[in-house]
Design an enzyme around this catalytic site. Structure first.
Site, PDB file in Angstrom:
ATOM      1  N   LYS A 128      10.661  -3.083 104.879  1.00 38.15           N
ATOM      2  CA  LYS A 128      10.814  -3.519 103.487  1.00 38.15           C
ATOM      3  C   LYS A 128      11.976  -4.484 103.425  1.00 38.15           C
ATOM      4  O   LYS A 128      12.844  -4.502 104.301  1.00 38.15           O
ATOM      5  CB  LYS A 128      11.079  -2.322 102.579  1.00 38.15           C
ATOM      6  CG  LYS A 128      10.632  -2.532 101.138  1.00 38.15           C
ATOM      7  CD  LYS A 128       9.120  -2.464 100.982  1.00 38.15           C
ATOM      8  CE  LYS A 128       8.722  -2.628  99.518  1.00 38.15           C
ATOM      9  NZ  LYS A 128       7.275  -2.485  99.311  1.00 38.15           N
ATOM     10  N   ASP A 168       6.307  -8.043  96.292  1.00 34.24           N
ATOM     11  CA  ASP A 168       6.639  -6.799  95.592  1.00 34.24           C
ATOM     12  C   ASP A 168       7.148  -7.245  94.219  1.00 34.24           C
ATOM     13  O   ASP A 168       6.849  -8.372  93.790  1.00 34.24           O
ATOM     14  CB  ASP A 168       7.688  -5.993  96.380  1.00 34.24           C
ATOM     15  CG  ASP A 168       7.787  -4.536  95.932  1.00 34.24           C
ATOM     16  OD1 ASP A 168       8.320  -4.302  94.836  1.00 34.24           O
ATOM     17  OD2 ASP A 168       7.334  -3.630  96.658  1.00 34.24           O
ATOM     18  N   THR A 212      -3.443  -2.878  94.760  1.00 35.83           N
ATOM     19  CA  THR A 212      -2.660  -1.673  94.503  1.00 35.83           C
ATOM     20  C   THR A 212      -3.200  -0.921  93.288  1.00 35.83           C
ATOM     21  O   THR A 212      -3.373   0.300  93.321  1.00 35.83           O
ATOM     22  CB  THR A 212      -1.169  -2.010  94.312  1.00 35.83           C
ATOM     23  OG1 THR A 212      -0.711  -2.776  95.429  1.00 35.83           O
ATOM     24  CG2 THR A 212      -0.339  -0.751  94.201  1.00 35.83           C
ATOM     25  N   ASN A 243       1.380  -6.474  87.609  1.00 36.53           N
ATOM     26  CA  ASN A 243       0.207  -6.626  88.454  1.00 36.53           C
ATOM     27  C   ASN A 243      -0.507  -5.297  88.727  1.00 36.53           C
ATOM     28  O   ASN A 243      -1.728  -5.177  88.571  1.00 36.53           O
ATOM     29  CB  ASN A 243       0.632  -7.262  89.784  1.00 36.53           C
ATOM     30  CG  ASN A 243      -0.533  -7.662  90.639  1.00 36.53           C
ATOM     31  OD1 ASN A 243      -1.280  -8.557  90.291  1.00 36.53           O
ATOM     32  ND2 ASN A 243      -0.702  -6.990  91.765  1.00 36.53           N
TER      33      ASN A 243
END
Length: 447
Positions: A128, A168, A212, A243
């Site tokens: 990440k 992200d 997602t 999103n």
């Protein structure tokens, strides 16, 4: 920290070694709570410092990101990339641009990513990254200059067989474009597999933007099927309006449910007729406005300033905004109102107190490492397409995503049953994700 004494000891060492990083501690504790039963059955997992190594990133990169704003002022932000565990494949995980980003947050997200990627069944490790840069209110030129400076340093640590970032919070298609352009410039190569979330005309995958939210909804559908029901006719409350939330709403409606509420940092809207997706997209994706504008343009909706979206009665709750947004009090309200299932669309949006309440009440609860694995799974599908110089159509990619999420659900469900806790998706996800990674770490030796 309760349970196995050895696990408690390792946890105390992790906290001491990583002082001042409460989100990271919370993520480790949530996984460790499930490990006692594994170590009782398979004590060899405590050998070779395996758990200690699992908690320590393979590499932590912190760097300066200097850039100029439109007035010529030099601003210095801080960039991060935590390459956590590559035992299953190249590091894979998003980049977050938000003022709250710090090393502890990135470590928490990277630690979760290890198990999420393991559960996906695809050959990707966990990582990440991000920066404390805030893209809100910045011009396109400023965002481009920041992204170029960020990638000028980060590019030396990336590669399609080494580390493959994605987007992200604060990093969407625009930012990925600027980052990829600078990577291409710095390396003098068109290595399309080094970043995912790219535009469809230059190596991106269909369904990546939707993945997602779609994936979390597919997981919920499997949870409800295991309880002998489905989404048809169910009322769903979804926090957030970015999103993930938008495409969870879309898939809920496609599967026969009704998404009746969503939110942003200013409050939430309730629309008992079902959220008008096109209006929401216009406000949030095109105008980048506030959720209150939805109620101003839709007669069936009303806006609640502040407050808690979890006060809205529903059958299914999908927290899709940010970490620790759903508290113990919120969980009590949802339980009182008869919620059947809760699935995390965001990363660790449920506090430990809320998680405990759901489990004690018998509410089906899916942790983010399982429920929101659809995003990284579709990123891995994008990597497959890039590696084969191929491009799949939307329906085929969506079918692949649905199949992956059904497999993730089945993996968690079977593991929970194996360890005597049927229906405990937290236990199932943690153990299934851990065992796969641990077995690979043993196979590769002490590295």
């Amino acid at each position: 920290m309760t349970g196995n004494g050895q696990v408690s000891r390792i946890y105390d060492e992790v906290v001491k070694r990583n002082a001042g990083e409460p989100l990271f501690h919370q993520a480790v504790a949530e996984v460790f709570e499930s490990l006692s039963v594994v170590l009782e059955r398979y004590p060899h997992y405590a050998d070779a410092g395996l758990i200690e190594r699992l908690c320590e990133p393979e590499r932590q990169i912190i760097f300066r990101v200097p850039w100029q704003d439109d007035e010529g002022n030099v601003i210095v932000n801080r960039g991060f990339r935590v390459q956590y565990n590559s035992v299953l494949g190249p590091y894979k995980g998003g980049l977050r641009f938000h003022p709250s980003v710090n090393l502890g947050m990135v470590k928490f997200l990277g630690f979760e990513q290890i198990f999420k990627n393991s559960l996906s069944g695809l050959p990707i490790g966990g990582g990440k990254g991000g920066s404390d840069f805030d893209p809100k209110g910045r011009s396109n030129s400023e965002i481009m200059r920041f992204c170029q400076s960020f990638m000028t340093e980060l590019h030396r640590h990336l590669g399609e067989y080494t580390d493959v970032p994605a987007g992200d919070i604060g990093v969407g298609g625009r930012e990925i474009g600027y980052l990829f352009g600078q990577y291409k410039r710095m390396t003098n190569s068109y290595e399309s597999g080094v970043l995912t979330g790219k535009g469809l005309t230059w190596g991106g995958s269909q369904v990546r933007r939707e993945a997602t939210g779609y994936g979390a909804t597919y997981f919920v559908a499997s949870m409800l099927e295991a309880k002998g029901t489905d989404l048809a006719g169910k009322k769903v409350v979804i926090s957030g309006s970015g999103n993930v939330a938008i495409y969870a709403i879309e898939k809920v409606h496609q599967l026969g449910g009704t998404a009746i509420a969503c939110s942003d940092s200013s409050g939430y809207i309730v629309d008992e007729q079902g959220v008008d997706l096109e209006l929401l997209k216009e406000i949030k994706e095109i105008k980048r406005g506030r959720i209150s504008e939805y109620a101003e343009q839709r007669s069936t909706a009303h806006f609640v300033e502040g407050g808690s979206i979890w006060d809205v009665p529903c059958d299914v709750a999908l927290p899709c905004a940010t970490q620790n947004e759903l508290s113990g009090d919120d969980a009590a309200t949802l339980i009182k109102n008869g919620v059947l299932a809760v699935a995390e669309g965001a990363n660790m949006p449920t506090t430990p107190e809320a998680l405990k309440a759901f489990r004690e009440a018998g509410v089906a609860f899916a942790p983010g490492k399982a429920a929101n694995a659809g995003g990284v799974a579709t990123s891995a599908l994008e990597m497959q397409q890039n590696a084969s110089r191929d491009s799949w159509h939307f329906e085929y990619t969506d079918e692949r995503l649905a199949a992956i999420m059904r497999d993730v659900h089945e993996r968690c469900s079977e593991t929970a049953r194996e360890y005597g806790k049927p229906g405990d998706y937290v236990l199932g996800a943690n153990i299934a994700g851990f065992v796969k990674v641990a077995d690979a770490m043993f196979a590769l030796g002490v590295i």
